[in-house]
Design a protein around this motif. Structure first.
Motif, mmCIF file in Angstrom:
data_model
loop_
_atom_site.group_PDB
_atom_site.id
_atom_site.type_symbol
_atom_site.label_atom_id
_atom_site.label_comp_id
_atom_site.label_asym_id
_atom_site.label_seq_id
_atom_site.Cartn_x
_atom_site.Cartn_y
_atom_site.Cartn_z
ATOM 1 N N ILE A 75 2.067 -15.117 -16.959
ATOM 2 C CA ILE A 75 1.137 -14.362 -17.783
ATOM 3 C C ILE A 75 -0.279 -14.765 -17.397
ATOM 4 O O ILE A 75 -0.603 -15.958 -17.328
ATOM 5 C CB ILE A 75 1.386 -14.603 -19.278
ATOM 6 N N ASN A 76 -1.099 -13.766 -17.103
ATOM 7 C CA ASN A 76 -2.496 -13.997 -16.756
ATOM 8 C C ASN A 76 -3.383 -13.606 -17.930
ATOM 9 O O ASN A 76 -3.171 -12.550 -18.544
ATOM 10 C CB ASN A 76 -2.901 -13.168 -15.526
ATOM 11 N N LEU A 77 -4.353 -14.451 -18.237
ATOM 12 C CA LEU A 77 -5.259 -14.197 -19.347
ATOM 13 C C LEU A 77 -6.603 -13.711 -18.839
ATOM 14 O O LEU A 77 -7.022 -14.038 -17.725
ATOM 15 C CB LEU A 77 -5.449 -15.475 -20.172
ATOM 16 N N ARG A 78 -7.274 -12.946 -19.661
ATOM 17 C CA ARG A 78 -8.602 -12.451 -19.295
ATOM 18 C C ARG A 78 -9.589 -13.607 -19.253
ATOM 19 O O ARG A 78 -9.461 -14.595 -19.971
ATOM 20 C CB ARG A 78 -9.059 -11.396 -20.290
ATOM 21 N N HIS A 79 -10.597 -13.478 -18.405
ATOM 22 C CA HIS A 79 -11.562 -14.558 -18.213
ATOM 23 C C HIS A 79 -12.464 -14.722 -19.437
ATOM 24 O O HIS A 79 -12.650 -13.790 -20.230
ATOM 25 C CB HIS A 79 -12.417 -14.276 -16.980
ATOM 26 N N VAL A 129 -16.956 -20.293 -16.636
ATOM 27 C CA VAL A 129 -16.075 -19.183 -16.983
ATOM 28 C C VAL A 129 -14.735 -19.454 -16.317
ATOM 29 O O VAL A 129 -14.680 -19.804 -15.136
ATOM 30 C CB VAL A 129 -16.647 -17.833 -16.492
ATOM 31 N N VAL A 130 -13.643 -19.299 -17.069
ATOM 32 C CA VAL A 130 -12.325 -19.589 -16.516
ATOM 33 C C VAL A 130 -11.346 -18.461 -16.843
ATOM 34 O O VAL A 130 -11.559 -17.688 -17.783
ATOM 35 C CB VAL A 130 -11.752 -20.923 -17.052
ATOM 36 N N ALA A 131 -10.273 -18.408 -16.058
ATOM 37 C CA ALA A 131 -9.161 -17.490 -16.321
ATOM 38 C C ALA A 131 -7.877 -18.191 -15.901
ATOM 39 O O ALA A 131 -7.618 -18.349 -14.709
ATOM 40 C CB ALA A 131 -9.328 -16.181 -15.548
ATOM 41 N N PRO A 132 -7.075 -18.641 -16.849
ATOM 42 C CA PRO A 132 -5.824 -19.319 -16.503
ATOM 43 C C PRO A 132 -4.694 -18.335 -16.219
ATOM 44 O O PRO A 132 -4.661 -17.222 -16.745
ATOM 45 C CB PRO A 132 -5.500 -20.142 -17.766
ATOM 46 N N GLU A 133 -3.773 -18.776 -15.383
ATOM 47 C CA GLU A 133 -2.528 -18.066 -15.103
ATOM 48 C C GLU A 133 -1.394 -19.047 -15.376
ATOM 49 O O GLU A 133 -1.332 -20.108 -14.759
ATOM 50 C CB GLU A 133 -2.471 -17.591 -13.651
ATOM 51 N N ILE A 134 -0.481 -18.703 -16.293
ATOM 52 C CA ILE A 134 0.536 -19.648 -16.728
ATOM 53 C C ILE A 134 1.921 -19.145 -16.344
ATOM 54 O O ILE A 134 2.315 -18.034 -16.721
ATOM 55 C CB ILE A 134 0.486 -19.875 -18.255
ATOM 56 N N GLU A 135 2.656 -19.951 -15.598
ATOM 57 C CA GLU A 135 4.022 -19.630 -15.214
ATOM 58 C C GLU A 135 5.002 -20.351 -16.130
ATOM 59 O O GLU A 135 4.738 -21.455 -16.605
ATOM 60 C CB GLU A 135 4.265 -20.030 -13.755
ATOM 61 N N PHE A 136 6.159 -19.719 -16.360
ATOM 62 C CA PHE A 136 7.187 -20.335 -17.195
ATOM 63 C C PHE A 136 8.539 -19.733 -16.839
ATOM 64 O O PHE A 136 8.621 -18.673 -16.200
ATOM 65 C CB PHE A 136 6.890 -20.117 -18.684
ATOM 66 N N LEU A 191 -10.323 -19.965 -24.013
ATOM 67 C CA LEU A 191 -9.149 -19.729 -23.169
ATOM 68 C C LEU A 191 -8.136 -20.862 -23.309
ATOM 69 O O LEU A 191 -6.924 -20.624 -23.262
ATOM 70 C CB LEU A 191 -9.585 -19.566 -21.718
ATOM 71 N N SER A 192 -8.606 -22.089 -23.501
ATOM 72 C CA SER A 192 -7.672 -23.199 -23.745
ATOM 73 C C SER A 192 -6.932 -22.984 -25.057
ATOM 74 O O SER A 192 -5.719 -23.225 -25.149
ATOM 75 C CB SER A 192 -8.434 -24.526 -23.778
ATOM 76 N N PRO A 228 -3.675 -27.664 -21.651
ATOM 77 C CA PRO A 228 -4.694 -26.750 -21.114
ATOM 78 C C PRO A 228 -6.121 -27.235 -21.332
ATOM 79 O O PRO A 228 -6.984 -27.019 -20.479
ATOM 80 C CB PRO A 228 -4.419 -25.446 -21.860
ATOM 81 N N TYR A 229 -6.383 -27.880 -22.475
ATOM 82 C CA TYR A 229 -7.740 -28.382 -22.738
ATOM 83 C C TYR A 229 -8.122 -29.433 -21.706
ATOM 84 O O TYR A 229 -9.226 -29.400 -21.140
ATOM 85 C CB TYR A 229 -7.815 -28.985 -24.141
ATOM 86 N N LEU A 230 -7.213 -30.370 -21.459
ATOM 87 C CA LEU A 230 -7.520 -31.463 -20.542
ATOM 88 C C LEU A 230 -7.522 -30.993 -19.092
ATOM 89 O O LEU A 230 -8.351 -31.447 -18.290
ATOM 90 C CB LEU A 230 -6.506 -32.594 -20.725
ATOM 91 N N ALA A 231 -6.602 -30.085 -18.732
ATOM 92 C CA ALA A 231 -6.554 -29.600 -17.354
ATOM 93 C C ALA A 231 -7.807 -28.809 -16.999
ATOM 94 O O ALA A 231 -8.393 -29.003 -15.926
ATOM 95 C CB ALA A 231 -5.305 -28.744 -17.149
ATOM 96 N N ILE A 232 -8.235 -27.933 -17.888
ATOM 97 C CA ILE A 232 -9.454 -27.157 -17.631
ATOM 98 C C ILE A 232 -10.668 -28.075 -17.622
ATOM 99 O O ILE A 232 -11.569 -27.951 -16.775
ATOM 100 C CB ILE A 232 -9.587 -26.029 -18.666
ATOM 101 N N ALA A 233 -10.709 -29.042 -18.535
ATOM 102 C CA ALA A 233 -11.813 -30.010 -18.563
ATOM 103 C C ALA A 233 -11.870 -30.792 -17.263
ATOM 104 O O ALA A 233 -12.952 -30.988 -16.679
ATOM 105 C CB ALA A 233 -11.656 -30.959 -19.746
#
Length: 471
Positions: free
Chosen positions: A233-237, A156-163, A243-244, A379-384
């Protein structure tokens, strides 16, 4: 920051779908499009840089044959549009044969910024014989998810993305600047968590929320980060693949919304030299598929051996996957001493100075936050990669170092300082080769080396300023 809960009641329920995002069958897809009067479809898939590649086609043509093809070279292209040189490990496909793309109907959604009613759908990549294409980012993540499933586990993951929001910049030789907000002034100081400075861009964020709602994307929170016009922006888990997909879609959404307001949104790791870098923090926990329980906590609510081994896996393998988590020369400009970004793989409880943070939570929500990845990562590769590090730690029953109680910012560097150093660690890891597959390892390394060589052809303003007349 957003919290992640892995209690069974909070897990996504099978069959539960947002009506704006995803269907299950081809027939449902036809009905979904007809109800919305959509005639064109963007058939897309992420490449290794996380760029959306694909084709735009009429809906009638899409439904006549839902299998689409693209040249395999799309997945061996650098971010500058070049191709890496061949060597003993990496060889181009001499025929540049096709990769076959099949739609994942769970990702069907609208393109709310399009001038005409348009839909988009993310595709998976396959070989002609039906095998998953070993260079497709979604396939790489599916592979890691499958390794967890073999152990009876679900991540289970929840990313937080800054920009950053920046003024439109038509000449790349000029530095970026913060945009003008509704007050008519640009930010001139650090405004972390400022509601007032989020309100400066209310109209933009209204569009982001509207576009997100129409795509079934679920924003948990939005905050102003430390830098000038830097947001998070924070995404729900939830499920790592879902999520990716959301991060992939969010990046497009935020860029498109910003353009409507005559500004850019950038996910560069370090777009401005005097401002903090941008990260993609990844909260992670692991659930037992059979019981639905968070394996990081025991029956008494105490941390388990698996929890500590997951942390130890991150400590051991994060340096070796840094070329995925920090994929460009610019990415390493973020990872410098004296900033909010981590420079090592120490861990601690509720400690934002380390690379691996354990946030405050109850036993059911116990999780590990990887603070190393930058926002420019695929995001796919980083989470993987992050999940692979934790899994290897659990499989090998590794034991972490003692947690850091104070600041880790003055401790020695524990992460590579540059892309070439990171690539060498990546290439030398036999454990990662077993997880990711030799072809992906060789191809990714070749692409990053080519990008580095292209960067070395550019003479910077620093060199002209300090070397032109002085040496």
């Amino acid at each position: 920051m957003s919290l992640i809960s892995t209690e069974p009641k909070d897990a996504p329920r099978v069959g539960e779908r947002n009506p704006e995002r995803g269907v299950e069958t081809l027939a449902e897809a036809k009905s979904w499009l007809k109800e919305r009067g959509i005639e064109d479809i963007e058939c897309i898939t992420p490449d290794l840089a996380g760029v959306a590649r694909g084709k735009l086609m009429p809906a009638d043509k899409f439904f006549s044959s839902t299998v689409m093809s693209m040249p395999s070279s799309v997945f061996t292209t650098t971010v500058t549009g070049e191709y890496p040189e061949e060597d003993d490990a990496f060889q181009h496909d001499p025929s540049d044969g096709d990769v076959f793309l099949k739609p994942d109907f769970a990702t069907l959604t609208a393109v709310p910024w399009a001038s005409e009613p348009t839909a988009q759908i993310i595709h998976d990549a396959f070989h002609r014989d039906g095998r998953p294409f070993d260079l497709g980012p979604r396939q790489i993540l599916r592979r890691i998810i499958g390794l967890y499933e073999r152990e009876g586990l679900r991540a289970v993951v929840a990313p937080e993305i800054e920009f950053y929001l920046v003024k439109q910049n038509l000449d790349p030789d000029y530095p970026l600047e913060p945009p003008i907000g509704r007050s008519g002034r640009a930010e001139a100081s650090r405004q972390s968590y400022s509601i007032q400075h989020v309100n400066e861009f209310d109209d933009l964020f209204d569009d982001i929320y509207e576009f997100s709602e129409k795509q079934g994307l679920e924003i948990d929170t939005l905050i102003h980060e430390e830098g000038a016009a830097q947001m998070e922006i924070n995404l729900r888990h939830g499920d790592p693949l879902a999520l990716s997909d959301q991060v992939f879609s969010f990046k497009r959404t935020i860029r498109e919304a910003a353009l409507r307001h005559k500004m850019y949104a950038t996910f560069m790791a370090k777009p401005m030299s005097r401002e903090p870098g941008s990260a993609m923090h990844i909260h992670q926990s692991v659930v037992n598929i059979e019981t639905g329980r968070n394996i990081f906590s025991d029956d008494e609510g105490n941390p388990t051996a698996a929890f500590f081994s997951f942390i130890a896996g991150l400590q051991k393998y994060l340096p070796a996957v840094m070329c995925i988590l920090a994929p460009y020369v610019n990415s390493f400009r973020r990872l410098t001493r004296g900033t909010a970004a981590p420079i090592n793989v120490h861990w601690g409880y509720d400690n934002r100075t380390v690379g691996i943070r354990v946030p405050n939570s109850g036993p059911g929500s116990r999780r590990v936050e990887n603070r190393v990845p930058s926002s420019d990562a695929n995001p796919y590769l980083a989470i993987a990669a992050s999940l692979a590090c934790g899994l290897l730690g659990m499989q090998q029953r590794l034991v972490p170092e003692e947690p850091i109680a104070g600041s880790a910012r003055d401790l020695p560097f524990g992460l590579p300082r540059g892309l070439l150093e990171a690539l060498a660690l990546f290439e030398d890891s036999s454990d990662l080769a077993e997880v990711f597959g030799p072809r992906f390892m060789a191809t990714y390394r070749a692409i990053k080396q080519q990008e580095y060589e292209t960067f070395m052809n550019v003479i910077s303003s620093w060199e002209r300023q300090h070397l032109l007349l002085a040496v």
